[in-house]
Write an enzyme that holds these catalytic residues in place. Structure first.
Site, PDB file in Angstrom:
ATOM      1  N   HIS A  20       1.009  -1.276   0.204  1.00 38.83           N
ATOM      2  CA  HIS A  20       0.051   0.220   0.072  1.00 38.83           C
ATOM      3  C   HIS A  20       1.279   1.447   0.299  1.00 38.83           C
ATOM      4  O   HIS A  20       0.471   2.432  -0.479  1.00 38.83           O
ATOM      5  CB  HIS A  20      -0.684   0.033   1.222  1.00 38.83           C
ATOM      6  CG  HIS A  20      -2.775  -1.081   0.767  1.00 38.83           C
ATOM      7  ND1 HIS A  20      -1.978  -2.103   1.531  1.00 38.83           N
ATOM      8  CD2 HIS A  20      -3.060  -0.618   0.185  1.00 38.83           C
ATOM      9  CE1 HIS A  20      -3.221  -3.319   0.497  1.00 38.83           C
ATOM     10  NE2 HIS A  20      -3.670  -1.731   0.291  1.00 38.83           N
TER      11      HIS A  20
ATOM     12  N   CYS B 174     -10.187  -2.552 -11.147  1.00 33.40           N
ATOM     13  CA  CYS B 174      -8.809  -1.483  -9.813  1.00 33.40           C
ATOM     14  C   CYS B 174      -7.597  -1.931  -8.881  1.00 33.40           C
ATOM     15  O   CYS B 174      -7.013  -0.880  -8.644  1.00 33.40           O
ATOM     16  CB  CYS B 174     -10.292  -1.043  -8.931  1.00 33.40           C
ATOM     17  SG  CYS B 174     -10.460  -1.558  -7.389  1.00 33.40           S
TER      18      CYS B 174
HETATM   19  C1  PEP Z   1      -6.487  -4.960  -5.144  1.00 32.04           C
HETATM   20  O1  PEP Z   1      -6.488  -5.201  -4.103  1.00 32.04           O
HETATM   21  O2  PEP Z   1      -6.653  -5.149  -6.157  1.00 32.04           O
HETATM   22  C2  PEP Z   1      -7.032  -3.815  -4.634  1.00 32.04           C
HETATM   23  C3  PEP Z   1      -7.435  -3.186  -5.320  1.00 32.04           C
HETATM   24  O3  PEP Z   1      -7.579  -3.307  -3.330  1.00 32.04           O
HETATM   25  P1  PEP Z   1      -5.643  -2.457  -2.314  1.00 32.04           P
HETATM   26  O4  PEP Z   1      -5.073  -2.917  -3.033  1.00 32.04           O
HETATM   27  O5  PEP Z   1      -6.173  -2.185  -1.798  1.00 32.04           O
HETATM   28  O6  PEP Z   1      -5.960  -4.026  -1.613  1.00 32.04           O
END
Ligand code: PEP
Ligand code: MG
Length: 755
Positions: free
Chosen positions: A369, A682
């Site tokens: 993240h 996403c």
């Molecule tokens: C994912 O897991 O692809 C996502 C968009 O959520 P995050 O990256 O915040 O876990």
């Protein structure tokens, strides 16, 4: 009889070592005295200190007992010989019969063939091995636990002196090997694109501990007890200050956090270190160094615990030294290039971004993240810059080429000039993407794709206008939670969500409910239970167990969207029942708001993120219950391949363009189309032009990505002829290869697709 007199108590030995360090004479002379004092103090015939040099080499810097001509001549690689093994494992080694150990490496120049037993410990600093100190005896001697403990304590003093340059000044190193002044190039992995040119700032928390050796252990013990009490008091205050109304939950949250803080073993080990002669703060550092070094070689999941211990050790040191220890307090110069071992997403948010030119992490992966936030903030970032701390000193000029994954330390004029030019080239490229801003994301054969941005910070919304994106396809609400010291209450959340909707000016925004846990650690909620936080208590699991958190968030979202469109989705849904439970809480809050004010959102669209493969087996059922599905490809990939997205060692092992992942994504697209349910993606895949090309080929018409990716992905779409690509992907479906990336890249090149 070794120099330095007969055996001493540990405290006598420490006091003698300290006095030598504080004394006069050259560094080498003092080191020579230290080794002879240690040998004498521990009743050993030999004591040697090896210092780690560039290139993972351990060089004999001083010895009592071995041949003095071997000093600065004997060198071992980390992992080579018993000394190298101690460094590689970061663990002490005590052997009565050292010569018959399989790792024993005989060095004739040292004359050590006559010594049978060996006890050595790593010299650790900030969890890194900077040397080894070892003693040897002629007889077969069994070293006792407290003798190992004493040598570790001495090693701690040596560590401070080596790292501080007062024992061995950095410029004492032979010039041919010295780092200072010489340009270095450190390969790394791109985490957030761009190029940053600036000055190195070392982002390790530094607690300056001047006094290592205790005058009076009783005083130190009572200082430690007081610091523990203060720390617990401060943690109490942190929670009590919270007025988020999670009745009855404060205690539970606090207790779980305290489980680590009050770990009796931790406290006892610090006390033992004090008994060994250290001051309270030195003892905290010593135990923390041991833990770090041990977890460093443990399994990667266990390594996550380093953050917890780091946090608590920092807090404790803060109370002992009165110093503040937060990364956010590092004062950044203009154009700072932050060099850190690892960085949490909240820590990045704490830094003064206007002064941050780039970030270099020794660890870090593209789907962690902190990398996602760096992309959102347009901060160039690279990870996996191995041993960067061994190559750089604070204040060094640095160029971070995140485009190609390189860090140039103390670059020469030619390199610097070349980067200045390429920075201009990059600006030209960005300008060309900007020119696409108002043009549709439409393929050459007329298929339109909706391009949205991923967001999580208020400032991200400005990117809607700048990129020409259609809306926000993923609003990561937890970023708000990460940068606070406690849970924001309903009113604070409502104000933020309303502000986001205002800033979006009618463009759709998909709010994802809070997804903490994994690598998103809140200081006020312990989600780190278990060895494997990414697969642990996180996201919707945590929210369903703590419904008050989710209900408050839903209430805030409903209120913020009164009279407007509300789109929301739940993260990490593993089965339909979880979706139903979350949906039931939403219905409850809708009813409550309706009864209370009658002011509801004008429309409500509810989705689930597809991130856990189990949901595939209930997909048809789910599609009847949701308005849309959004594929979180970051988590989906990690769970599909059982491959931790935050583990640098695995980051290139499984590819999003593998046959298995492509098939899965294709299947999702087909089933959504059949059910007539909207589909988006996403994860980070959407922002990589080549991956996005495949997604469009598979039928994805809605992609959400970091704002900086909109331009490159739009350029790709506008150069794409979809018909040919679809047929090619079908052919690839049955490929046995590990990754189809190269083939797809060739296809793109052959068809002049801008990837
Ligand atoms: C994912 O897991 O692809 C996502 C968009 O959520 P995050 O990256 O915040 O876990
Ligand atoms: Mg996810």
């Amino acid at each position: 009889m070794p120099a330095g007199g007969g055996k001493m108590t540990p405290r006598q030995l420490l006091a003698n070592v300290r006095d030598i360090m504080a004394g006069r004479g050259s560094a080498q002379k003092r080191l020579d005295q230290v080794v002879s004092t240690i040998a004498g103090g521990l009743g050993a015939e030999v004591c040697s200190v090896y210092v780690r040099r560039a290139g993972d080499v351990l060089e004999l810097f001083a010895t009592e007992g071995l041949r003095s001509s071997a000093v600065h001549q004997t060198r071992l690689r980390v992992g080579e010989g018993l000394i190298g093994v101690i460094a590689a494992r970061a663990r002490p080694l005590a052997l009565a019969d050292a010569q018959h150990h399989p790792a024993f490496a005989f060095r004739p120049e040292t004359g050590e063939e006559v010594y049978h037993s060996l006890m050595g410990v790593p010299i650790l600093r900030d969890g890194r091995i900077i040397g080894v100190v070892a003693v040897q005896n002629r007889s077969e001697r069994r070293y006792r636990g407290e003798e190992i403990e004493t040598l570790q304590t001495v090693a701690m003093i040596l560590a401070e002196l080596i790292a501080g340059g007062s024992l061995i000044a950095l410029d004492e190193l032979p010039p041919a090997e010295g780092l200072t002044g010489r340009p270095q190039q450190v390969p790394a992995v791109r985490l957030s694109p761009g190029v940053g040119i600036g000055i190195a700032v070392l982002g390790q928390l530094k607690h300056d501990i001047h006094n290592l050796v205790a005058e009076d252990p009783e005083v130190e013990r009572s200082r430690l007890r007081a610091a523990f009490t203060d720390m617990h008091g401060a943690l109490d205050a942190l929670f009590q200050a919270s007025d988020h109304g999670l009745d009855g939950e404060h205690r539970e949250i606090l207790e779980s956090y305290r489980m680590i803080a009050e770990d009796a073993g931790w406290f006892a080990r610090i006390q033992e270190a004090i008994d060994g002669g250290l001051t309270a703060e030195a003892a905290v550092m010593k135990v923390h160094n041991d833990i770090r070094a041990r977890l460093r070689t443990a399994n990667p999941y266990l390594q996550e615990r380093i953050h917890d211990f780091q946090d608590l050790a920092d807090r404790l040191l803060q109370h002992l030294t009165g110093a503040d220890g937060s990364v956010g307090d590092i004062v950044l110069p203009e154009n700072a290039v932050l060099i850190a071992r690892s960085l949490g997403p909240a820590q990045l948010l704490e830094l003064d971004r206007s002064r941050l030119a780039a970030v270099v992490l020794e660890e870090g992966t593209a789907t962690a993240h902190v990398a996602i936030i760096a992309r959102a903030l347009n901060i160039p970032m690279v990870g996996q810059a191995r041993d960067i701390f061994g190559q750089i000193v604070a204040g060094d000029p640095v160029i971070v080429d995140a485009e190609h994954g390189n860090v140039f330390v103390r670059p020469g004029d030619t390199v610097r000039q070349a980067f200045m030019e390429s920075a201009h080239e990059r600006e030209r490229q960005i300008a060309s993407y900007r020119a696409l801003q108002t043009l549709p994301a439409e393929t050459l054969d007329g298929v339109e794709v909706r391009l949205n941005i991923n967001a999580g910070l208020r400032i991200d919304l400005a990117q809607l206008e700048e990129t020409g994106a259609e809306g926000v396809g993923l609003y990561r609400t937890e970023l708000l939670f990460l940068s606070q010291t406690r849970f924001p209450d309903v009113a604070a959340q409502q104000a933020l969500y309303a502000d986001i909707l205002d800033k979006a000016e009618g463009r759709p925004v998909v709010f994802r409910t809070v997804d903490v846990g994994g690598d998103k650690i809140l200081p006020y909620l312990d989600t780190s239970r278990g060895d494997n936080p990414a697969m642990g208590w996180r996201a919707i699991r945590m929210c369903l167990d703590r419904p008050a958190i989710l209900r408050q968030q839903l209430r805030a979202l409903i209120r913020a969207a009164a009279g407007r469109e509300l789109r929301l989705m739940f993260p990490m849904v593993a089965d339909v029942a979880e979706f139903d439970s979350a949906r039931a809480l939403l219905d409850l809050e809708m009813k409550r708001e309706n009864d209370r004010t009658g002011r509801l959102p004008a429309s409500l669209s509810v989705g689930a993120m597809l991130e856990v493969p189990s949901l595939m087996f209930q997909l048809d059922m789910l599609l009847k219950k949701v308005q849309f599905v959004s594929v979180g490809s970051n988590d989906l990939l990690q769970f599909l391949f059982a491959s931790d997205r935050a583990n640098p060692g695995l980051s290139t092992r499984y590819d999003s363009l593998s046959p298995a992942m492509i098939r899965l994504l294709g299947e999702v697209a087909q089933r959504c189309e059949k059910a007539g349910t909207s589909l988006s993606l996403c994860g980070e895949m959407a922002g990589n032009p080549l991956d996005a090309m495949v997604l469009v080929g598979l039928g994805y018409r809605d992609l959400s990505m970091a704002p900086s990716s909109i331009g490159p992905v739009k350029a790709m779409i506008r150069s794409l002829n979809l018909g040919g690509l679809r047929r090619y992907i079908e052919v690839l479906y049955d490929s046995p290869e590990h990754s189809l990336r190269e083939k797809l890249r060739d296809f793109a090149r052959d068809h002049h697709i801008a990837i």
